[in-house]
Design a protein around this motif. Structure first.
Motif, PDB file in Angstrom:
ATOM      1  N   TYR A 159      27.694  -4.580 -17.550  1.00  0.00           N
ATOM      2  CA  TYR A 159      29.031  -4.417 -16.991  1.00  0.00           C
ATOM      3  C   TYR A 159      28.976  -3.255 -16.023  1.00  0.00           C
ATOM      4  CZ  TYR A 159      30.502  -0.334 -19.771  1.00  0.00           C
ATOM      5  OH  TYR A 159      30.632   0.905 -20.303  1.00  0.00           O
ATOM      6  N   ALA A 160      29.823  -3.319 -15.058  1.00  0.00           N
ATOM      7  CA  ALA A 160      29.831  -2.298 -14.023  1.00  0.00           C
ATOM      8  C   ALA A 160      31.271  -1.939 -13.709  1.00  0.00           C
ATOM      9  CB  ALA A 160      29.130  -2.821 -12.776  1.00  0.00           C
ATOM     10  N   GLU A 161      31.454  -0.735 -13.281  1.00  0.00           N
ATOM     11  CA  GLU A 161      32.790  -0.316 -12.898  1.00  0.00           C
ATOM     12  C   GLU A 161      32.705   0.714 -11.787  1.00  0.00           C
ATOM     13  OE1 GLU A 161      34.619   2.523 -15.918  1.00  0.00           O
ATOM     14  OE2 GLU A 161      33.253   1.337 -17.154  1.00  0.00           O
ATOM     15  N   TYR A 162      33.804   0.924 -11.135  1.00  0.00           N
ATOM     16  CA  TYR A 162      33.848   1.900 -10.058  1.00  0.00           C
ATOM     17  C   TYR A 162      35.183   2.628 -10.101  1.00  0.00           C
ATOM     18  CZ  TYR A 162      36.414  -1.853  -7.783  1.00  0.00           C
ATOM     19  OH  TYR A 162      37.313  -2.831  -7.500  1.00  0.00           O
ATOM     20  N   SER A 163      35.213   3.761  -9.462  1.00  0.00           N
ATOM     21  CA  SER A 163      36.422   4.569  -9.407  1.00  0.00           C
ATOM     22  C   SER A 163      36.365   5.397  -8.126  1.00  0.00           C
ATOM     23  CB  SER A 163      36.497   5.482 -10.627  1.00  0.00           C
ATOM     24  OG  SER A 163      37.701   6.228 -10.603  1.00  0.00           O
ATOM     25  N   GLY A 164      37.416   6.112  -7.862  1.00  0.00           N
ATOM     26  CA  GLY A 164      37.415   7.005  -6.712  1.00  0.00           C
ATOM     27  C   GLY A 164      37.958   6.399  -5.440  1.00  0.00           C
ATOM     28  N   ALA A 165      38.717   5.330  -5.551  1.00  0.00           N
ATOM     29  CA  ALA A 165      39.346   4.686  -4.403  1.00  0.00           C
ATOM     30  C   ALA A 165      38.343   4.247  -3.342  1.00  0.00           C
ATOM     31  CB  ALA A 165      40.414   5.588  -3.789  1.00  0.00           C
ATOM     32  N   PRO A 166      37.330   3.456  -3.718  1.00  0.00           N
ATOM     33  CA  PRO A 166      36.386   2.970  -2.710  1.00  0.00           C
ATOM     34  C   PRO A 166      37.093   2.024  -1.744  1.00  0.00           C
ATOM     35  CG  PRO A 166      36.083   1.766  -4.750  1.00  0.00           C
ATOM     36  CD  PRO A 166      37.072   2.867  -5.028  1.00  0.00           C
ATOM     37  N   ASP A 167      36.583   1.977  -0.516  1.00  0.00           N
ATOM     38  CA  ASP A 167      37.176   1.050   0.437  1.00  0.00           C
ATOM     39  C   ASP A 167      36.502  -0.328   0.296  1.00  0.00           C
ATOM     40  OD1 ASP A 167      34.754   1.036   1.951  1.00  0.00           O
ATOM     41  OD2 ASP A 167      35.490   2.633   3.259  1.00  0.00           O
ATOM     42  N   GLU A 168      36.986  -1.274   1.058  1.00  0.00           N
ATOM     43  CA  GLU A 168      36.507  -2.661   0.954  1.00  0.00           C
ATOM     44  C   GLU A 168      35.003  -2.773   1.193  1.00  0.00           C
ATOM     45  OE1 GLU A 168      37.244  -6.946   3.156  1.00  0.00           O
ATOM     46  OE2 GLU A 168      38.898  -5.520   3.056  1.00  0.00           O
ATOM     47  N   GLU A 169      34.488  -2.078   2.190  1.00  0.00           N
ATOM     48  CA  GLU A 169      33.051  -2.156   2.493  1.00  0.00           C
ATOM     49  C   GLU A 169      32.202  -1.588   1.361  1.00  0.00           C
ATOM     50  OE1 GLU A 169      31.358  -3.705   4.981  1.00  0.00           O
ATOM     51  OE2 GLU A 169      33.327  -4.530   5.430  1.00  0.00           O
ATOM     52  N   ASN A 184      46.950   5.439  -9.041  1.00  0.00           N
ATOM     53  CA  ASN A 184      47.860   5.593  -7.902  1.00  0.00           C
ATOM     54  C   ASN A 184      47.142   5.772  -6.568  1.00  0.00           C
ATOM     55  OD1 ASN A 184      46.884   8.149  -8.314  1.00  0.00           O
ATOM     56  ND2 ASN A 184      48.879   9.132  -8.527  1.00  0.00           N
ATOM     57  N   PHE A 185      45.828   5.984  -6.572  1.00  0.00           N
ATOM     58  CA  PHE A 185      45.087   6.177  -5.329  1.00  0.00           C
ATOM     59  C   PHE A 185      44.239   4.961  -4.955  1.00  0.00           C
ATOM     60  CE2 PHE A 185      42.730   8.025  -8.867  1.00  0.00           C
ATOM     61  CZ  PHE A 185      41.574   7.267  -8.828  1.00  0.00           C
ATOM     62  N   THR A 186      44.293   3.897  -5.735  1.00  0.00           N
ATOM     63  CA  THR A 186      43.439   2.742  -5.516  1.00  0.00           C
ATOM     64  C   THR A 186      44.161   1.674  -4.708  1.00  0.00           C
ATOM     65  OG1 THR A 186      42.302   3.136  -7.600  1.00  0.00           O
ATOM     66  CG2 THR A 186      42.082   0.942  -6.647  1.00  0.00           C
ATOM     67  N   ASN A 187      43.503   1.186  -3.665  1.00  0.00           N
ATOM     68  CA  ASN A 187      44.025   0.064  -2.890  1.00  0.00           C
ATOM     69  C   ASN A 187      43.425  -1.203  -3.504  1.00  0.00           C
ATOM     70  OD1 ASN A 187      44.464  -2.002  -1.056  1.00  0.00           O
ATOM     71  ND2 ASN A 187      44.306  -0.655   0.711  1.00  0.00           N
ATOM     72  N   VAL A 188      44.159  -1.815  -4.418  1.00  0.00           N
ATOM     73  CA  VAL A 188      43.651  -2.963  -5.168  1.00  0.00           C
ATOM     74  C   VAL A 188      43.281  -4.110  -4.237  1.00  0.00           C
ATOM     75  CG1 VAL A 188      44.208  -4.660  -6.954  1.00  0.00           C
ATOM     76  CG2 VAL A 188      44.946  -2.293  -7.214  1.00  0.00           C
ATOM     77  N   ALA A 189      44.070  -4.357  -3.216  1.00  0.00           N
ATOM     78  CA  ALA A 189      43.759  -5.439  -2.276  1.00  0.00           C
ATOM     79  C   ALA A 189      42.417  -5.201  -1.608  1.00  0.00           C
ATOM     80  CB  ALA A 189      44.872  -5.572  -1.235  1.00  0.00           C
ATOM     81  N   ALA A 190      42.153  -3.987  -1.200  1.00  0.00           N
ATOM     82  CA  ALA A 190      40.882  -3.691  -0.536  1.00  0.00           C
ATOM     83  C   ALA A 190      39.712  -3.866  -1.486  1.00  0.00           C
ATOM     84  CB  ALA A 190      40.885  -2.271   0.036  1.00  0.00           C
TER      85      ALA A 190
END
Length: 79
Positions: A21-31, A63-69
């Protein structure tokens, strides 16, 4: 959130089938998510053995995550 999915798979008796399993955080952008998802998918499909695979994508947001991206990055990696 992803850890909850992984624990649930284990609780259902399939822990030995769970590859990673993998996860990410820190508001990464789409790329960034695109590149990350490509690595995960490449690792999951690197050694074909005839076994079926499932990719479970779950999400939650802060609150800092762009879910769509972030989900667009995952979708682009799949297609």
């Amino acid at each position: 959130m992803v850890a909850i999915y992984a624990h649930t798979v284990g609780d259902l008796g399939y822990a030995s089938k769970l590859g990673k399993y993998a996860e990410y955080s820190g508001a990464p952008d789409e790329e960034e998510v695109l590149q990350y998802a490509r690595v995960v998918i490449d690792c999951a499909t690197a050694n074909p053995d005839g076994q079926r695979r499932a990719l479970i994508v779950g999400g939650s947001f802060a609150n800092f995550t762009n879910v769509a991206a972030t989900f667009n990055g995952i979708i682009r990696a799949i297609i």
